[in-house]
Write an enzyme that holds these catalytic residues in place. Sequence first.
Site, PDB file in Angstrom:
ATOM      1  N   TYR A  25      41.376 -24.209  98.464  1.00  0.00           N
ATOM      2  CA  TYR A  25      42.429 -25.055  97.900  1.00  0.00           C
ATOM      3  C   TYR A  25      42.307 -25.070  96.370  1.00  0.00           C
ATOM      4  O   TYR A  25      43.307 -24.978  95.642  1.00  0.00           O
ATOM      5  CB  TYR A  25      42.328 -26.476  98.450  1.00  0.00           C
ATOM      6  CG  TYR A  25      43.200 -27.478  97.729  1.00  0.00           C
ATOM      7  CD1 TYR A  25      44.563 -27.557  97.982  1.00  0.00           C
ATOM      8  CD2 TYR A  25      42.653 -28.352  96.778  1.00  0.00           C
ATOM      9  CE1 TYR A  25      45.370 -28.470  97.314  1.00  0.00           C
ATOM     10  CE2 TYR A  25      43.441 -29.270  96.119  1.00  0.00           C
ATOM     11  CZ  TYR A  25      44.808 -29.323  96.381  1.00  0.00           C
ATOM     12  OH  TYR A  25      45.592 -30.236  95.709  1.00  0.00           O
ATOM     13  N   SER A 107      44.001 -37.927  89.880  1.00  0.00           N
ATOM     14  CA  SER A 107      45.253 -37.441  90.459  1.00  0.00           C
ATOM     15  C   SER A 107      45.886 -38.490  91.368  1.00  0.00           C
ATOM     16  O   SER A 107      45.188 -39.266  92.027  1.00  0.00           O
ATOM     17  CB  SER A 107      44.984 -36.169  91.271  1.00  0.00           C
ATOM     18  OG  SER A 107      46.123 -35.787  92.025  1.00  0.00           O
ATOM     19  N   GLN A 129      47.054 -39.552  86.494  1.00  0.00           N
ATOM     20  CA  GLN A 129      48.131 -38.560  86.593  1.00  0.00           C
ATOM     21  C   GLN A 129      49.136 -39.000  87.637  1.00  0.00           C
ATOM     22  O   GLN A 129      48.770 -39.395  88.749  1.00  0.00           O
ATOM     23  CB  GLN A 129      47.550 -37.185  86.961  1.00  0.00           C
ATOM     24  CG  GLN A 129      48.593 -36.116  87.228  1.00  0.00           C
ATOM     25  CD  GLN A 129      48.969 -36.011  88.691  1.00  0.00           C
ATOM     26  OE1 GLN A 129      48.230 -36.468  89.560  1.00  0.00           O
ATOM     27  NE2 GLN A 129      50.126 -35.458  88.975  1.00  0.00           N
ATOM     28  N   TYR A 131      52.576 -38.154  89.929  1.00  0.00           N
ATOM     29  CA  TYR A 131      53.637 -37.327  90.492  1.00  0.00           C
ATOM     30  C   TYR A 131      54.842 -38.228  90.748  1.00  0.00           C
ATOM     31  O   TYR A 131      54.688 -39.372  91.185  1.00  0.00           O
ATOM     32  CB  TYR A 131      53.212 -36.701  91.819  1.00  0.00           C
ATOM     33  CG  TYR A 131      52.284 -35.524  91.690  1.00  0.00           C
ATOM     34  CD1 TYR A 131      52.622 -34.412  90.919  1.00  0.00           C
ATOM     35  CD2 TYR A 131      51.061 -35.507  92.364  1.00  0.00           C
ATOM     36  CE1 TYR A 131      51.775 -33.327  90.818  1.00  0.00           C
ATOM     37  CE2 TYR A 131      50.205 -34.422  92.274  1.00  0.00           C
ATOM     38  CZ  TYR A 131      50.566 -33.332  91.493  1.00  0.00           C
ATOM     39  OH  TYR A 131      49.727 -32.257  91.396  1.00  0.00           O
ATOM     40  N   THR A 157      53.086 -35.347  85.559  1.00  0.00           N
ATOM     41  CA  THR A 157      53.234 -33.932  85.916  1.00  0.00           C
ATOM     42  C   THR A 157      54.682 -33.644  86.270  1.00  0.00           C
ATOM     43  O   THR A 157      55.261 -34.286  87.152  1.00  0.00           O
ATOM     44  CB  THR A 157      52.315 -33.576  87.099  1.00  0.00           C
ATOM     45  OG1 THR A 157      50.957 -33.733  86.674  1.00  0.00           O
ATOM     46  CG2 THR A 157      52.532 -32.139  87.543  1.00  0.00           C
ATOM     47  N   ARG A 166      51.426 -21.344  98.700  1.00  0.00           N
ATOM     48  CA  ARG A 166      50.043 -20.920  98.466  1.00  0.00           C
ATOM     49  C   ARG A 166      49.509 -20.335  99.766  1.00  0.00           C
ATOM     50  O   ARG A 166      49.245 -21.055 100.727  1.00  0.00           O
ATOM     51  CB  ARG A 166      49.219 -22.115  97.994  1.00  0.00           C
ATOM     52  CG  ARG A 166      49.797 -22.718  96.696  1.00  0.00           C
ATOM     53  CD  ARG A 166      49.464 -24.180  96.508  1.00  0.00           C
ATOM     54  NE  ARG A 166      50.233 -24.757  95.402  1.00  0.00           N
ATOM     55  CZ  ARG A 166      50.211 -26.045  95.066  1.00  0.00           C
ATOM     56  NH1 ARG A 166      49.467 -26.894  95.757  1.00  0.00           N
ATOM     57  NH2 ARG A 166      50.935 -26.483  94.063  1.00  0.00           N
ATOM     58  N   LYS A 253      52.783 -33.105  81.448  1.00  0.00           N
ATOM     59  CA  LYS A 253      52.063 -31.917  81.909  1.00  0.00           C
ATOM     60  C   LYS A 253      53.012 -30.944  82.617  1.00  0.00           C
ATOM     61  O   LYS A 253      53.847 -31.360  83.414  1.00  0.00           O
ATOM     62  CB  LYS A 253      50.943 -32.339  82.875  1.00  0.00           C
ATOM     63  CG  LYS A 253      50.068 -31.210  83.396  1.00  0.00           C
ATOM     64  CD  LYS A 253      48.942 -31.770  84.267  1.00  0.00           C
ATOM     65  CE  LYS A 253      47.998 -30.692  84.759  1.00  0.00           C
ATOM     66  NZ  LYS A 253      48.613 -29.797  85.749  1.00  0.00           N
ATOM     67  N   HIS A 277      50.331 -25.198  86.079  1.00  0.00           N
ATOM     68  CA  HIS A 277      49.712 -25.797  87.272  1.00  0.00           C
ATOM     69  C   HIS A 277      48.595 -24.897  87.816  1.00  0.00           C
ATOM     70  O   HIS A 277      48.410 -24.752  89.021  1.00  0.00           O
ATOM     71  CB  HIS A 277      50.758 -26.050  88.363  1.00  0.00           C
ATOM     72  CG  HIS A 277      50.493 -27.279  89.179  1.00  0.00           C
ATOM     73  ND1 HIS A 277      51.053 -28.501  88.888  1.00  0.00           N
ATOM     74  CD2 HIS A 277      49.724 -27.488  90.272  1.00  0.00           C
ATOM     75  CE1 HIS A 277      50.662 -29.403  89.772  1.00  0.00           C
ATOM     76  NE2 HIS A 277      49.829 -28.815  90.619  1.00  0.00           N
ATOM     77  N   ARG A 280      49.464 -22.212  90.355  1.00  0.00           N
ATOM     78  CA  ARG A 280      49.693 -22.631  91.751  1.00  0.00           C
ATOM     79  C   ARG A 280      51.164 -22.942  92.028  1.00  0.00           C
ATOM     80  O   ARG A 280      51.505 -23.345  93.132  1.00  0.00           O
ATOM     81  CB  ARG A 280      48.834 -23.859  92.070  1.00  0.00           C
ATOM     82  CG  ARG A 280      47.362 -23.556  92.089  1.00  0.00           C
ATOM     83  CD  ARG A 280      46.501 -24.809  92.200  1.00  0.00           C
ATOM     84  NE  ARG A 280      46.792 -25.611  93.361  1.00  0.00           N
ATOM     85  CZ  ARG A 280      46.369 -25.336  94.603  1.00  0.00           C
ATOM     86  NH1 ARG A 280      45.664 -24.223  94.823  1.00  0.00           N
ATOM     87  NH2 ARG A 280      46.658 -26.129  95.615  1.00  0.00           N
TER      88      ARG A 280
END
Length: 404
Positions: A25, A107, A129, A131, A157, A166, A253, A277, A280
């Site tokens: 990961y 995160s 951070q 989202y 972000t 991925r 970001k 990122h 990713r």
Amino acid sequence: MTVVTCVEDLRLLAKKRVPRMFYEYADSGSWTESTYRANESDFGKLLLRQRVAVNMENRSTRTTMVGQEVAMPVALAPVGLTGMQHADGEILAARAARRFGVPFTLSTMSICSIEDVSTALGGDPFWFQLYVMKDRHFIEGLIDRAKSAACSALVLTLDLQIIGQRHKDLRNGLSAPPRLTLPNILNMATKPRWGLGMLGTPRRHFGNIVGHVKGVADMGSLSEWTSRQFDPALSWRDVEWIKDRWGGKLVLKGIQDVEDARLAVDSGADALIVSNHGGRQLDGAQSSISALPAIVEAVGQRIEVHMDGGIRSGQDVLKAVALGARGTYIGRPYVYGLGAMGEQGVTKCLEMIHKELDVTMALCGHTRIDQVDSRILLDVPQEWLARSRPRLEVLSAEKPALAA
């Protein structure tokens, strides 16, 4: 006893000690992983100028990032699932960062919650951070929780409106929650140190989400909620709303394009992070270090420019600073250290990067990081300097030199 001399040594140890699905990961990119590889390899295109007969005494790598004093221009980047690399991983990394004197960024998709980390640090500040989810009530709650925890910066972000594919995660069954297939269970059984650590902690789910969202009380209900929450309609109006709600230092970001960098300036943010990122998201995008010069040229006088992606040594940090970055972020290096040796491994990672930064700076003829510029580089690839210029309205303000 294994002698650890560089980040690569930590990576190899982590690969042995962390279950494959969690190790990969962190150690993977999207699709063909071309951008993931370029992030690291493009640093090798920058050659350093060695200087001699220069007084190298009284060196200092101290500087500031968004007004915060730091021991070196490095912060720990937000990494999801850090607490699955090692039990209580976010807490351990935050402690190591505080002790060393660099920022730790938690995160949204962390295992340890905002409150867990705040309690472990005794109320000392860290960065958070964010989202952007469709559930704006949840986002408001996260921002308020970060305020209550005295977080000193919010890192928003912008490049995860849609999740990139991925391949390794798909093969390994890495989802929310992770699928415990027979191969995964058998692989975990070969990692006794990791397993004992996880058995000894209650923190094994997304601590910022479970119990804080209506209808999400366990890992089973989390999967459905997460799959439909990342917001493809995210806009700069949302950035303005978040900035007003937060009221503190704001870092954006995921900036890779000059036009987006200008919009970041217009948003009133305190800093932007040149970032893809970690390779990713959009495979086939340019590396972060190659995107950095054009963005610094366009907006570096009006906003603090940071970068992440591909940093594996203190030399990489120095090269980014030479190209105009006020700060850098490491994600995989400290995660390797965490997986390899826990909190001690994160500290070891920071010590090695600092040592490499300090020695390389001295051998390039400098004793202060805040005096380093592009003159320490022999050359900068011309295509990096020319990128985006056909679409640029060149600013009249004096710009930093980008090539000696």
